[in-house]
Design a protein around this motif. Structure first.
Motif, PDB file in Angstrom:
ATOM      1  N   ILE A 198       0.812  -1.250   0.040  1.00  0.00           N
ATOM      2  CA  ILE A 198      -0.126   0.034   0.126  1.00  0.00           C
ATOM      3  C   ILE A 198       0.852   1.568   0.157  1.00  0.00           C
ATOM      4  O   ILE A 198       0.663   2.147  -0.887  1.00  0.00           O
ATOM      5  CB  ILE A 198      -0.845  -0.005   1.195  1.00  0.00           C
ATOM      6  N   PHE A 199       1.901   1.424   0.779  1.00  0.00           N
ATOM      7  CA  PHE A 199       2.811   2.653   1.247  1.00  0.00           C
ATOM      8  C   PHE A 199       4.066   2.405   0.491  1.00  0.00           C
ATOM      9  O   PHE A 199       4.810   3.677   0.748  1.00  0.00           O
ATOM     10  CB  PHE A 199       2.657   2.865   2.716  1.00  0.00           C
ATOM     11  N   GLY A 200       4.349   1.240   0.242  1.00  0.00           N
ATOM     12  CA  GLY A 200       5.801   1.300  -0.273  1.00  0.00           C
ATOM     13  C   GLY A 200       6.737   1.081   0.625  1.00  0.00           C
ATOM     14  O   GLY A 200       6.415   0.612   1.810  1.00  0.00           O
ATOM     15  N   GLY A 201       8.119   1.540   0.746  1.00  0.00           N
ATOM     16  CA  GLY A 201       8.958   1.255   1.501  1.00  0.00           C
ATOM     17  C   GLY A 201       9.689   0.014   1.832  1.00  0.00           C
ATOM     18  O   GLY A 201       9.549  -0.765   0.944  1.00  0.00           O
ATOM     19  N   LYS A 202      10.408  -0.126   3.053  1.00  0.00           N
ATOM     20  CA  LYS A 202      10.868  -1.595   3.157  1.00  0.00           C
ATOM     21  C   LYS A 202      10.140  -2.086   4.599  1.00  0.00           C
ATOM     22  O   LYS A 202       9.601  -1.519   5.399  1.00  0.00           O
ATOM     23  CB  LYS A 202      12.336  -1.313   3.594  1.00  0.00           C
ATOM     24  N   VAL A 203      10.387  -3.377   4.601  1.00  0.00           N
ATOM     25  CA  VAL A 203       9.912  -4.209   5.865  1.00  0.00           C
ATOM     26  C   VAL A 203      11.263  -4.679   6.485  1.00  0.00           C
ATOM     27  O   VAL A 203      12.104  -5.090   5.830  1.00  0.00           O
ATOM     28  CB  VAL A 203       9.156  -5.359   5.540  1.00  0.00           C
ATOM     29  N   TYR A 204      11.251  -4.216   8.042  1.00  0.00           N
ATOM     30  CA  TYR A 204      12.486  -4.950   8.684  1.00  0.00           C
ATOM     31  C   TYR A 204      11.799  -5.720   9.771  1.00  0.00           C
ATOM     32  O   TYR A 204      10.699  -5.805  10.060  1.00  0.00           O
ATOM     33  CB  TYR A 204      13.158  -3.490   9.392  1.00  0.00           C
ATOM     34  N   GLY A 205      12.893  -6.546  10.306  1.00  0.00           N
ATOM     35  CA  GLY A 205      12.558  -7.598  11.256  1.00  0.00           C
ATOM     36  C   GLY A 205      13.440  -7.057  12.511  1.00  0.00           C
ATOM     37  O   GLY A 205      14.769  -7.028  12.285  1.00  0.00           O
ATOM     38  N   ILE A 206      13.055  -7.458  13.947  1.00  0.00           N
ATOM     39  CA  ILE A 206      13.612  -7.425  14.921  1.00  0.00           C
ATOM     40  C   ILE A 206      13.632  -9.079  15.216  1.00  0.00           C
ATOM     41  O   ILE A 206      12.496  -9.746  15.704  1.00  0.00           O
ATOM     42  CB  ILE A 206      12.887  -6.987  16.242  1.00  0.00           C
ATOM     43  N   LEU A 207      14.815  -9.543  15.392  1.00  0.00           N
ATOM     44  CA  LEU A 207      15.230 -11.001  15.793  1.00  0.00           C
ATOM     45  C   LEU A 207      14.444 -11.114  17.432  1.00  0.00           C
ATOM     46  O   LEU A 207      15.017 -10.600  18.075  1.00  0.00           O
ATOM     47  CB  LEU A 207      16.658 -11.205  15.662  1.00  0.00           C
ATOM     48  N   ARG A 208      13.759 -12.060  17.404  1.00  0.00           N
ATOM     49  CA  ARG A 208      12.977 -12.338  18.791  1.00  0.00           C
ATOM     50  C   ARG A 208      13.757 -13.770  19.358  1.00  0.00           C
ATOM     51  O   ARG A 208      14.453 -14.223  18.778  1.00  0.00           O
ATOM     52  CB  ARG A 208      11.692 -12.787  18.720  1.00  0.00           C
ATOM     53  N   GLU A 209      13.658 -13.896  20.785  1.00  0.00           N
ATOM     54  CA  GLU A 209      14.328 -14.823  21.374  1.00  0.00           C
ATOM     55  C   GLU A 209      14.037 -16.476  20.645  1.00  0.00           C
ATOM     56  O   GLU A 209      14.866 -17.331  20.830  1.00  0.00           O
ATOM     57  CB  GLU A 209      13.987 -14.970  22.999  1.00  0.00           C
ATOM     58  N   ASP A 210      12.993 -16.653  20.348  1.00  0.00           N
ATOM     59  CA  ASP A 210      12.465 -17.753  19.628  1.00  0.00           C
ATOM     60  C   ASP A 210      12.986 -17.875  18.228  1.00  0.00           C
ATOM     61  O   ASP A 210      12.848 -18.941  17.701  1.00  0.00           O
ATOM     62  CB  ASP A 210      10.885 -17.967  19.550  1.00  0.00           C
ATOM     63  N   GLY A 211      13.930 -16.996  17.815  1.00  0.00           N
ATOM     64  CA  GLY A 211      14.412 -17.264  16.506  1.00  0.00           C
ATOM     65  C   GLY A 211      13.629 -16.673  15.217  1.00  0.00           C
ATOM     66  O   GLY A 211      14.014 -16.548  14.111  1.00  0.00           O
ATOM     67  N   ASN A 212      12.376 -16.292  15.677  1.00  0.00           N
ATOM     68  CA  ASN A 212      11.565 -15.440  14.527  1.00  0.00           C
ATOM     69  C   ASN A 212      11.838 -14.204  14.638  1.00  0.00           C
ATOM     70  O   ASN A 212      12.343 -13.493  15.505  1.00  0.00           O
ATOM     71  CB  ASN A 212      10.114 -16.031  14.814  1.00  0.00           C
ATOM     72  N   PHE A 213      11.494 -13.539  13.335  1.00  0.00           N
ATOM     73  CA  PHE A 213      11.557 -12.139  13.211  1.00  0.00           C
ATOM     74  C   PHE A 213      10.064 -11.630  13.548  1.00  0.00           C
ATOM     75  O   PHE A 213       9.189 -11.933  13.001  1.00  0.00           O
ATOM     76  CB  PHE A 213      11.987 -11.505  11.931  1.00  0.00           C
ATOM     77  N   HIS A 214      10.166 -10.357  14.132  1.00  0.00           N
ATOM     78  CA  HIS A 214       8.928  -9.601  14.053  1.00  0.00           C
ATOM     79  C   HIS A 214       8.959  -8.333  13.258  1.00  0.00           C
ATOM     80  O   HIS A 214       9.969  -7.525  13.226  1.00  0.00           O
ATOM     81  CB  HIS A 214       8.746  -8.837  15.676  1.00  0.00           C
ATOM     82  N   CYS A 215       7.940  -8.423  12.398  1.00  0.00           N
ATOM     83  CA  CYS A 215       8.123  -7.417  11.305  1.00  0.00           C
ATOM     84  C   CYS A 215       7.468  -5.976  11.477  1.00  0.00           C
ATOM     85  O   CYS A 215       6.531  -6.003  12.140  1.00  0.00           O
ATOM     86  CB  CYS A 215       7.607  -8.175  10.008  1.00  0.00           C
ATOM     87  N   TYR A 216       8.039  -4.951  10.884  1.00  0.00           N
ATOM     88  CA  TYR A 216       7.472  -3.512  10.995  1.00  0.00           C
ATOM     89  C   TYR A 216       7.874  -2.948   9.524  1.00  0.00           C
ATOM     90  O   TYR A 216       8.599  -3.324   8.833  1.00  0.00           O
ATOM     91  CB  TYR A 216       7.974  -2.947  12.165  1.00  0.00           C
ATOM     92  N   ASN A 217       7.299  -1.570   9.523  1.00  0.00           N
ATOM     93  CA  ASN A 217       7.444  -0.692   8.211  1.00  0.00           C
ATOM     94  C   ASN A 217       8.295   0.537   8.477  1.00  0.00           C
ATOM     95  O   ASN A 217       8.298   0.913   9.456  1.00  0.00           O
ATOM     96  CB  ASN A 217       6.287  -0.649   7.749  1.00  0.00           C
ATOM     97  N   LYS A 218       8.961   0.802   7.310  1.00  0.00           N
ATOM     98  CA  LYS A 218       9.754   1.855   7.334  1.00  0.00           C
ATOM     99  C   LYS A 218       9.529   2.610   5.959  1.00  0.00           C
ATOM    100  O   LYS A 218       9.879   1.742   5.025  1.00  0.00           O
ATOM    101  CB  LYS A 218      11.397   1.995   7.634  1.00  0.00           C
ATOM    102  N   ILE A 219       9.008   3.689   5.875  1.00  0.00           N
ATOM    103  CA  ILE A 219       8.641   4.367   4.662  1.00  0.00           C
ATOM    104  C   ILE A 219       9.493   5.770   4.739  1.00  0.00           C
ATOM    105  O   ILE A 219       9.035   6.687   5.447  1.00  0.00           O
ATOM    106  CB  ILE A 219       7.271   4.435   4.555  1.00  0.00           C
ATOM    107  N   GLY A 220      10.558   6.066   4.043  1.00  0.00           N
ATOM    108  CA  GLY A 220      11.139   7.283   4.149  1.00  0.00           C
ATOM    109  C   GLY A 220      11.784   7.435   5.453  1.00  0.00           C
ATOM    110  O   GLY A 220      12.346   6.265   6.167  1.00  0.00           O
ATOM    111  N   SER A 221      11.392   8.452   6.244  1.00  0.00           N
ATOM    112  CA  SER A 221      11.945   8.614   7.795  1.00  0.00           C
ATOM    113  C   SER A 221      10.689   7.870   8.636  1.00  0.00           C
ATOM    114  O   SER A 221      11.018   8.238   9.810  1.00  0.00           O
ATOM    115  CB  SER A 221      12.445  10.172   7.835  1.00  0.00           C
TER     116      SER A 221
END
Length: 145
Positions: A70-93
């Protein structure tokens, strides 16, 4: 209105996709998804814990990739203790995490982490099917208004 997802108060991001041009910003998307998220769109490993009071549980990757559509940008992940990534969005700033509420009072570090790619995440067919279900439900909701 005040929200509790991370980045709700940041500047508005606008759709880059004509298919989703009626979505005003990330808060509007959150409002729409709040009516769509369900145990069926929740990650299978968390499905038994999903409930309407914790509607963002297990929704992060499919929600982040849909927000990217919908908005473009990139998806990033925070590595969690269980080895999975928690994803979130960054669009420009602008950084936002539509599913951060699932962590309650835990403080997350959103400094740019590991970029996430749908080609990797969607190798899991169940995740790809959940993403398609979420996207389809969102489009239905938009066209019914």
């Amino acid at each position: 209105m005040e929200y509790s997802f991370y980045g709700w108060e940041t500047e508005d991001v606008k759709p880059v996709s004509a298919e989703f041009s009626s979505i005003k910003n990330q808060r509007h998307l959150y409002d729409l998804l709040s009516e769509i998220w369900s145990s069926k769109t929740c990650a299978p490993r968390l499905r038994e814990k999903w409930n309407a009071e914790n509607k963002t549980l297990g929704q992060c990757s499919i929600t982040s990739f849909l927000a990217q559509d919908i908005f473009g940008g990139k998806v990033y992940g925070i590595l969690r203790e269980d080895g999975n990534f928690h994803c979130y969005n960054k669009i420009g700033s602008v950084t936002f995490d539509l599913t951060s509420e699932q962590f309650k009072n835990e403080v997350m570090d959103y400094s740019p982490k590991t970029e996430q790619f749908r080609e990797i995440h969607f190798q899991k067919e169940e995740k790809y099917l959940r993403y398609k279900m979420l996207k389809s439900s969102l489009l239905e909701k938009l066209h019914s208004k």
